[in-house]
Design an enzyme around this catalytic site. Sequence first.
Site, PDB file in Angstrom:
ATOM      1  N   ARG A 214       0.762  -1.222  -0.038  1.00 17.43           N
ATOM      2  CA  ARG A 214      -0.113  -0.041  -0.037  1.00 17.43           C
ATOM      3  C   ARG A 214       0.862   1.248   0.151  1.00 17.43           C
ATOM      4  O   ARG A 214       0.453   2.260  -0.273  1.00 17.43           O
ATOM      5  CB  ARG A 214      -1.077   0.157   1.055  1.00 17.43           C
ATOM      6  N   VAL A 215       2.154   1.284   0.453  1.00 13.90           N
ATOM      7  CA  VAL A 215       2.975   2.364   0.575  1.00 13.90           C
ATOM      8  C   VAL A 215       4.092   2.448  -0.419  1.00 13.90           C
ATOM      9  O   VAL A 215       4.624   3.535  -0.708  1.00 13.90           O
ATOM     10  CB  VAL A 215       3.245   2.606   1.960  1.00 13.90           C
TER      11      VAL A 215
END
Length: 500
Positions: free
Chosen positions: A363-364
Amino acid sequence: MDIIEQFKKQLQGLDVSPETEEVGEVTEVKDGVVKISGLKGVENFEMVEFDEAGVMGLVLNLEEYEVGAVILGSDKNIKEGTTVKRTKKVFSVPVGEGLLGRVVDPLGRPLDGKGEIKAKEHLPLERKGPSVIERQAVTKPLHTGIKMIDALIPIGRGQRELIIGDRGLGKTAIALDAIINQKNEKNRPYCIYVACGQKKAKVRRLIATLEKEGAMEYTTVVCAFPDDPASFVFLAPFAGATIGEYFRDNKQDALVVYDDLTRQAWAWREISLILRRPPGREAYPGDVFYLHSRLLERAAMMSDEMGGGSLTALPVIETQAGDISGYIPTNVISITDGQIFLDSTLFRKEQKPAINIGTSVSRVGSSAQMKATKKVAGRLKLDLAQFQELERFSEFTEELDPQTKKTIERGKRMRMLLRQPDLAPLPIEKEVIVIFTGANSDIEEVPMDKIKEFETEVVRMVELEKPEIMKEIRDTGDMSDASKNAVLEVIKKIKKGYGA
Ligand SMILES: Nc1ncnc2c1ncn2[C@@H]1O[C@H](COP(=O)(O)OP(=O)(O)OP(=O)(O)O)[C@@H](O)[C@H]1O
Ligand SMILES: [Mg+2]
């Protein structure tokens, strides 16, 4: 000197005045775990001293009237009624460069027979993760050397990425490759591998591999074996986090692998059951979520004011029959910034690393991806997903239009390019060249059975004929248009050799 002896020595100078001295009493002993009453204000992970027996304990569970503690040492002389004294010291482990190349137990004691650990300082086993203000967004890549991960599920320094899957699908292999690959990296992160509840023979093999690959010099291995007390297995990940935090807080980068947290959860369940705490879902105590969240909160990319260091965490979780809906898997999935999901069907089909692209996410990490990787891998995930869809569909039809056929042939080759044996992490510049080749040349023209050979040849030729491009990718993290064209020229030449 033994760390517990050391600790006792430290205590000798400590002033415990009668008013503040808090003394309690053992109310129950079982399997190295005690219940103590009367210790007010005691802290989690605080050391306590069993007076009569001269043994130390570690407080692990706080309840209103009673605390639980594990005995560090023999419980032979500890009985109901034994007095227990607070030490007001949270248990600490040795940290610093002196731990590199070493194998230690969760109390920081050497297991490698290489003599005393030369530690600069000791830090508490349990510390709060940095606050939001002390952190910053993930911006620097943590390259694993695994094409599939670095291209499609990129990890950033300070990130927490879960490796999850059934037994024997290559979870450890991914973590191990990530550690080995750090030798190829600029600003190399220090690595900590926590072997949590794994068999000795396996860990011994892993250490031998790290040594052989030249990775041990920047790595610490923390071990708690299945035949150690449950408390050791429980503590091992905390010790690993503390060793990593030292680097994080000293403007350096570190990578910690918790292999695996399933076994830490089992150990905590065992200790909790001995303490007769109320069992909850799957008989785990209610705070098992908090156990993993506070451990993983310690991974962080620190703000510039805090020195800009980082601690990246790769926790490992074992699933049963690919089921990620169990209590522990769902917990850890929700705590981390993404997961790498290993799939037994892919493994059986020799599609290794057996990473399921559909269910794996980061997600990052993409904001930390190098420009060159981002550019070449941009559409890859989507294309692969589309190809897999088409491939499934095409099994039911005879007639395929040429465009669909081409997409499928490309996809098959791309998937083949992404295959990678374990213990062969690729430096990032080589990964970029391979992904670029897959995405930008008509690889469907290369015969399927020649595709791996073709891959090797492209990397070899670019390295040989255009070393400046390799250097450019490594140094700038980017690839100019001129370089791309030059690589395409090289590819064209090689493809001719395959009759394309
Ligand atoms: N990319 C790969 N290519 C070929 N073989 C691989 C690959 N990754 C892993 N393997 C092999 O698969 C086997 C299992 O790998 P590994 O021990 O990493 O799995 P695991 O999921 O950690 O297993 P366990 O659940 O027992 O801890 C090993 O023999 C390893 O060499
Ligand atoms: Mg493993």
